[in-house]
Design a protein around this motif. Structure first.
Motif, PDB file in Angstrom:
ATOM      1  N   SER A 148       0.839  -1.210  -0.054  1.00 46.01           N
ATOM      2  CA  SER A 148      -0.122  -0.031   0.119  1.00 46.01           C
ATOM      3  C   SER A 148       0.831   1.231  -0.082  1.00 46.01           C
ATOM      4  CB  SER A 148      -0.986   0.026   1.307  1.00 46.01           C
ATOM      5  OG  SER A 148      -1.439   1.491   1.239  1.00 46.01           O
ATOM      6  N   PRO A 149       0.574   2.097  -0.751  1.00 42.14           N
ATOM      7  CA  PRO A 149       1.203   3.476  -0.975  1.00 42.14           C
ATOM      8  C   PRO A 149       1.000   4.311   0.397  1.00 42.14           C
ATOM      9  CG  PRO A 149      -0.549   3.407  -2.499  1.00 42.14           C
ATOM     10  CD  PRO A 149      -0.151   1.899  -2.067  1.00 42.14           C
ATOM     11  N   TYR A 150      -0.303   4.008   0.839  1.00 46.68           N
ATOM     12  CA  TYR A 150      -0.604   4.859   1.878  1.00 46.68           C
ATOM     13  C   TYR A 150       0.067   4.529   3.122  1.00 46.68           C
ATOM     14  CZ  TYR A 150      -4.321   6.077  -1.178  1.00 46.68           C
ATOM     15  OH  TYR A 150      -5.251   6.221  -2.344  1.00 46.68           O
ATOM     16  N   PHE A 151       0.697   3.164   3.123  1.00 50.45           N
ATOM     17  CA  PHE A 151       1.384   2.713   4.546  1.00 50.45           C
ATOM     18  C   PHE A 151       2.812   3.357   4.261  1.00 50.45           C
ATOM     19  CE2 PHE A 151       4.306  -0.185   6.433  1.00 50.45           C
ATOM     20  CZ  PHE A 151       3.491  -0.364   7.754  1.00 50.45           C
ATOM     21  N   ARG A 152       3.128   3.459   3.200  1.00 47.26           N
ATOM     22  CA  ARG A 152       5.006   3.929   3.044  1.00 47.26           C
ATOM     23  C   ARG A 152       4.787   5.383   3.063  1.00 47.26           C
ATOM     24  NH1 ARG A 152       4.060   1.173  -2.014  1.00 47.26           N
ATOM     25  NH2 ARG A 152       4.079   2.628  -3.629  1.00 47.26           N
ATOM     26  N   THR A 153       4.211   5.986   3.978  1.00 44.51           N
ATOM     27  CA  THR A 153       4.468   7.620   3.889  1.00 44.51           C
ATOM     28  C   THR A 153       4.958   7.943   5.254  1.00 44.51           C
ATOM     29  OG1 THR A 153       2.256   7.786   5.041  1.00 44.51           O
ATOM     30  CG2 THR A 153       2.229   8.049   2.657  1.00 44.51           C
ATOM     31  N   PHE A 154       5.832   9.119   5.382  1.00 45.00           N
ATOM     32  CA  PHE A 154       6.390   9.453   6.577  1.00 45.00           C
ATOM     33  C   PHE A 154       5.281   9.399   7.784  1.00 45.00           C
ATOM     34  CE2 PHE A 154       7.867  12.924   9.598  1.00 45.00           C
ATOM     35  CZ  PHE A 154       8.996  12.048  10.108  1.00 45.00           C
ATOM     36  N   ASP A 155       4.122  10.210   7.356  1.00 45.54           N
ATOM     37  CA  ASP A 155       3.163  10.577   8.287  1.00 45.54           C
ATOM     38  C   ASP A 155       2.780   9.088   9.020  1.00 45.54           C
ATOM     39  OD1 ASP A 155       3.646  12.995   8.348  1.00 45.54           O
ATOM     40  OD2 ASP A 155       1.550  13.589   7.283  1.00 45.54           O
ATOM     41  N   ASN A 156       2.417   8.169   8.180  1.00 41.09           N
ATOM     42  CA  ASN A 156       1.782   6.866   8.504  1.00 41.09           C
ATOM     43  C   ASN A 156       3.060   6.222   9.651  1.00 41.09           C
ATOM     44  OD1 ASN A 156      -0.023   4.828   8.920  1.00 41.09           O
ATOM     45  ND2 ASN A 156       1.284   3.520   7.538  1.00 41.09           N
ATOM     46  N   TYR A 157       4.346   6.296   9.124  1.00 40.83           N
ATOM     47  CA  TYR A 157       5.505   5.527   9.938  1.00 40.83           C
ATOM     48  C   TYR A 157       5.287   6.291  11.345  1.00 40.83           C
ATOM     49  CZ  TYR A 157       7.347   3.322   5.912  1.00 40.83           C
ATOM     50  OH  TYR A 157       7.351   2.531   4.796  1.00 40.83           O
ATOM     51  N   VAL A 158       5.317   7.855  11.430  1.00 41.36           N
ATOM     52  CA  VAL A 158       5.240   8.505  12.742  1.00 41.36           C
ATOM     53  C   VAL A 158       3.990   8.001  13.457  1.00 41.36           C
ATOM     54  CG1 VAL A 158       4.605  10.632  13.744  1.00 41.36           C
ATOM     55  CG2 VAL A 158       6.541  10.340  11.945  1.00 41.36           C
ATOM     56  N   GLY A 159       2.899   7.771  12.669  1.00 41.86           N
ATOM     57  CA  GLY A 159       1.567   7.374  13.337  1.00 41.86           C
ATOM     58  C   GLY A 159       1.738   5.912  14.087  1.00 41.86           C
ATOM     59  N   ILE A 160       2.620   5.038  13.480  1.00 42.60           N
ATOM     60  CA  ILE A 160       2.657   3.795  14.024  1.00 42.60           C
ATOM     61  C   ILE A 160       3.840   3.870  15.191  1.00 42.60           C
ATOM     62  CG2 ILE A 160       4.036   1.418  13.900  1.00 42.60           C
ATOM     63  CD1 ILE A 160       3.241   1.490  10.718  1.00 42.60           C
ATOM     64  N   LEU A 161       4.895   4.818  15.094  1.00 36.40           N
ATOM     65  CA  LEU A 161       5.569   4.979  16.271  1.00 36.40           C
ATOM     66  C   LEU A 161       4.695   5.565  17.513  1.00 36.40           C
ATOM     67  CD1 LEU A 161       8.640   6.621  14.823  1.00 36.40           C
ATOM     68  CD2 LEU A 161       8.706   4.451  15.999  1.00 36.40           C
TER      69      LEU A 161
END
Lengths: 328, 508
Positions: free
Chosen positions: A37-50
């Protein structure tokens, strides 16, 4: 003469293996979702996971200590709620300074942990029962002290900044990673030092390894066990403060069920429920596996109900692999 | 040699325990026990299983509390209330069961409870811990890596860790409870040279061992206990092993087998060939005849229970064959064993023999539940009640009703319920593991009578017992085990306390 496993089988059985497997699983999940998913591999999403890992991660740190002693703490979720509510009461309702409110929140968790510890070590109540009682008690106390309503921190915007502000974003523009993430990592480093370097950590392993032998070695088993549960409570308290800061409110009805996520993270991270084995690094990896999975599945539009089924399967798979590893 | 001259009045002995009484629920473990240990002396404490040796030493180590009695250390009376206090007084004990923390390293185990600390509060100094352990090993001439996890060591090496740990306290008194049980010849030699060094430094050593020939090598004095009492104390060089054995077994109250039922017939119902399991069982061979009571004698840890559990399918084994009525059988689980007509009555009734919270008739029905279920899987309580009543009458179980929870029955009656359970399951081969443990004298003779009746009815019985009089009184033949091997099979006419003890201590 170091204890290096020499054969492939020996490596498979080594303690580090569970951590390596867990870490491998995390990487696979990450890469898999990023490709899917392109929506997964965004900086914002990574920050969201953290960010999503922060609260559960802090809770799981404390639970790691308890599980390494061979015990269990079911109360961390509602102790978290109780701590959040106490912070709200002190800061918003009683107008104490933010710093004092935070301290009170953490200490409230520590107090609950101390009571757990005393019930278990002095009154010999099994950990499962003692902490189940604490689960209900703190759940009720949270509702009573908050009068069933959320407490907001609208008068003290600085409180929200604690978790959601970004010190690093201020230093390096664009890298807006919230403070909560660094608080998690800071807490993890402290937990790791306590577990591996201090006398408390040593006795945590000793208790889980052979409690009777520890007692016969002249160690005050009851006191150290109490200390372990108190420490777990302090981490729950920190988790509660983080949670309140993140939501800008203390939600008296939120928190029940968090203990299960925390225990799952610890178990996935390779800490043995029979005690004596475990690591902070493993727990952190476990916590990230859970939040990555939840996040990724949601982005792939998997319904929330099915996300739970998958998480359940992962917990069972992790423990089964651990059993396979130990089987001689 | 050590100084064995009587100590002058001005210099008290290192340790004197006298008039020690200790009871556990249902058992008088020690009555008027006495023990003395001098500086630089190795005193071997011997006695049969259950003579009270370990109990006495656990009192010295602060693990048990004496009911009454006095302990004098270097002439001063002391109250030892916990293990920590014993350590501070310079008393170190190596227990029979290993007391290590398998997930910690060797060095961490040795210094548990008194870890070298770094300058920062609460922080342990692992480097110093390892160095100290290294230094200790050098002094004791041991080859051990302090950083290895104890779980990864062999049992012998773990034993060495225990010894090193005990010695690291600068102990004045070192108690070793069966230290050599798991050690090889070379390791025993190493241990003895360490003991000799300690003796030279004036340390008093208490050596508990079943290997009587060892005592000759290492001890200065032998103290004999029997039935929780002090019997005698002799200089080792003046005491032949035979004399020590006869002091240990002592009593001649029981005549040899006055109650034996008639001779069993010659039909072999169970045969075990070349049973092996690791170091626990080695080439075990024996046969059991119809209507026979086959006694299994040996010291604790000889492998008797392990044989029973292997035959019963409760534990796996490496190799070996089991024949029932001449037919080779494969028993992989207790379910298989029951199907082949084998019942096992564990030494720990409460843990393995009974469902304590369930009532008498339910317990009796438990191993043969199928018989009491109707087509829908419902339990037929009427049938169970009838059967339960039969058993209560046949076995003379004293219970207010069939609905009584078994936890409220006495030990003897609980044992009868277990017997009733296996009889209901139609088992022809019954393995009794310590059938009278924890049962009072009156109930004991009832159990004996019951065993005789069962044998008379054609049941075949294996009876594991640590009480020699019981073995002698009940068995047609006696299998004696030592260190996992069958060292002797004696007919009732050949079996005496002395002959059994000889085979029971016959090491390789």
């Amino acid at each position: 003469m170091k204890n290096q496993p020499k054969t492939a089988q020996g490596l498979f059985r080594s303690d580090a293996m569970q951590r390596i497997m867990a870490f491998g699983a995390l990487i696979v999940l990450f890469v898999g979702f990023s490709v899917a998913s392109p929506y997964f591999r965004t900086f914002d999403n990574y920050v969201g996971i953290l960010l999503a890992t922060a609260v559960n991660g802090v809770l799981a740190l404390g639970v790691t200590f308890v599980i390494v002693t061979g015990g269990i703490d079911l109360s961390v979720g509602t102790v978290l709620t109780f701590s959040a509510v106490m912070t709200g009461v002190f800061i918003t309702n009683m107008k104490f300074p933010v710093g004092i409110g935070i301290l009170i929140g953490i200490l409230a968790g520590g107090l609950a942990g101390l009571v757990n510890g005393l019930l278990i070590s002095r009154m010999k109540i099994p950990p499962f029962i003692a902490t189940l009682g604490m689960l209900y008690a703190t759940k009720g106390l949270s509702l009573v002290t908050s009068e069933l309503k959320p407490i907001y921190f609208n008068d003290t915007p600085i409180f929200r900044e604690m978790a959601m502000g970004s010190v690093i974003g201020a230093i390096i523009p664009g890298l807006d990673i919230p403070n909560a993430v660094f608080i998690l990592f800071g807490a993890a480093i402290i937990a790791n030092l306590i577990l591996t370097r201090t006398i408390l950590g040593r006795y945590t392993f000793a208790l889980g390894s052979n409690e009777e032998a520890t007692r016969l070695s002249g160690v005050n088993v009851a006191a150290w066990k109490t200390a372990v549960y108190t420490l777990c409570g302090l981490f729950s308290g920190l988790g509660g403060v983080l949670m309140a800061s993140r939501l800008n409110s203390a939600q008296p009805a939120l928190g029940a069920g968090y203990e299960l996520d925390a225990i799952a993270a610890v178990v996935i991270g390779g800490t043995s429920l029979s005690g004596g084995e475990g690591s902070i690094l493993g727990t952190i990896i476990g916590a990230f596996i859970i939040s990555t999975l939840t996040n990724g599945l949601r982005i792939l539009s998997v319904p929330q109900e099915w996300q739970m089924v998958v998480t359940g399967g992962i917990v069972i798979l992790a423990v089964f692999l651990d059993i396979l590893r130990r089987r001689r | 040699m050590t100084n064995l001259a009587p100590t002058p009045v001005s210099q008290p002995v290192l340790l004197r325990m006298e008039g020690i009484y200790k009871s556990f629920p249902g058992v008088q473990a020690l009555s008027d026990a006495k023990f003395e240990l001098d500086y630089g002396e190795v005193n071997a404490l011997v006695g049969e299983n259950g003579a009270g040796k370990s109990t006495l030493m656990k009192i010295l180590g602060g693990i048990y509390h004496k009911d009454t009695g006095h302990i004098f250390l270097e002439g001063k009376e002391v109250e030892i209330s916990n293990p920590h206090m014993a350590q501070r007084l310079g008393i170190s004990i190596i227990h029979q069961e290993l007391n290590l923390m398998p997930h910690l390293t060797v060095a961490q185990n040795i210094f548990i409870g008194r870890e070298p600390r770094a300058k920062i509060p609460f922080v342990v100094d692992d480097k110093t811990t390892n160095q100290e352990a290294e230094r200790l090993f050098k002094m004791l001439n041991l080859r051990l890596d302090p950083t290895i996890k104890v779980a990864d060591l062999t049992v012998a090496k773990q034993q060495m860790v225990e010894i090193a740990k005990a010695l690291s306290f600068n102990a004045k008194i070192l108690v070793m409870d069966e230290p050599t049980a798991a050690l090889t010849e070379t390791e025993i030699d190493e241990l003895f040279s360490i003991i000799r060094q300690l003796r030279q430094k004036g340390v008093g050593v208490v050596h508990i061992s079943h290997r009587l020939e060892e005592l000759k090598q290492i001890s200065d004095r032998v103290t004999v206990m029997r039935d929780g009492k002090y019997i005698d104390s002799l200089l080792t060089k003046d005491a032949p092993i035979d004399q020590i054995i006869s002091l240990m077994v002592g009593r001649t109250i029981y005549e040899t087998s006055p109650e034996l039922p008639e001779k069993p017939n010659q039909e072999v119902v169970l045969e075990v060939r070349n049973l092996n399991h690791g170091r626990v069982l080695r080439q075990v061979n024996f046969s059991l005849k119809k209507g026979e009571i086959l006694g299994f004698a040996g010291l604790v840890g000889a492998g008797r229970t392990e044989v029973a559990r292997a035959i019963f399918g409760a534990d796996p084994f490496d190799s070996g064959e089991v024949y029932i009525k001449g037919e080779k059988v494969h028993i992989a689980s207790p379910g298989d064993a029951v199907a082949h007509g084998i019942g096992y009555l564990s030494e720990d009734r409460k843990r393995y023999g009974l469902a304590l919270g369930m009532d008498v008739k339910e317990n009796i029905a438990m191993a043969a539940m199928k018989k009491f279920l109707n087509a829908f899987g419902w339990m037929n309580f009427k049938k169970a009640t009838v059967r339960g009543q039969e058993m209560v009458e046949a076995l003379n179980i004293k219970t207010p009703s069939l609905e009584q929870q078994v936890k409220f029955l006495s030990g003897g009656n609980q044992q009868k319920v277990v017997i009733g359970k296996w009889l209901t399951a139609d088992t022809d081969i019954l393995i009794f593991d310590e059938p009278t443990r924890g049962i009072d004298v009156g109930a004991k003779s009832e159990i004996y009578k019951l065993l005789n009746d069962l044998a008379h009815q054609g049941k075949s019985i294996i009876m594991i017992s640590s009480e020699l009089p019981e073995i002698l009184r009940m068995s047609h033949r006696v299998v004696v085990m030592c260190e996992g091997r069958v060292t002797g099979i004696l007919n009732a006419s050949e079996a005496t306390q002395e002959s059994i003890m000889k085979f029971a201590t016959m090491r390789e």
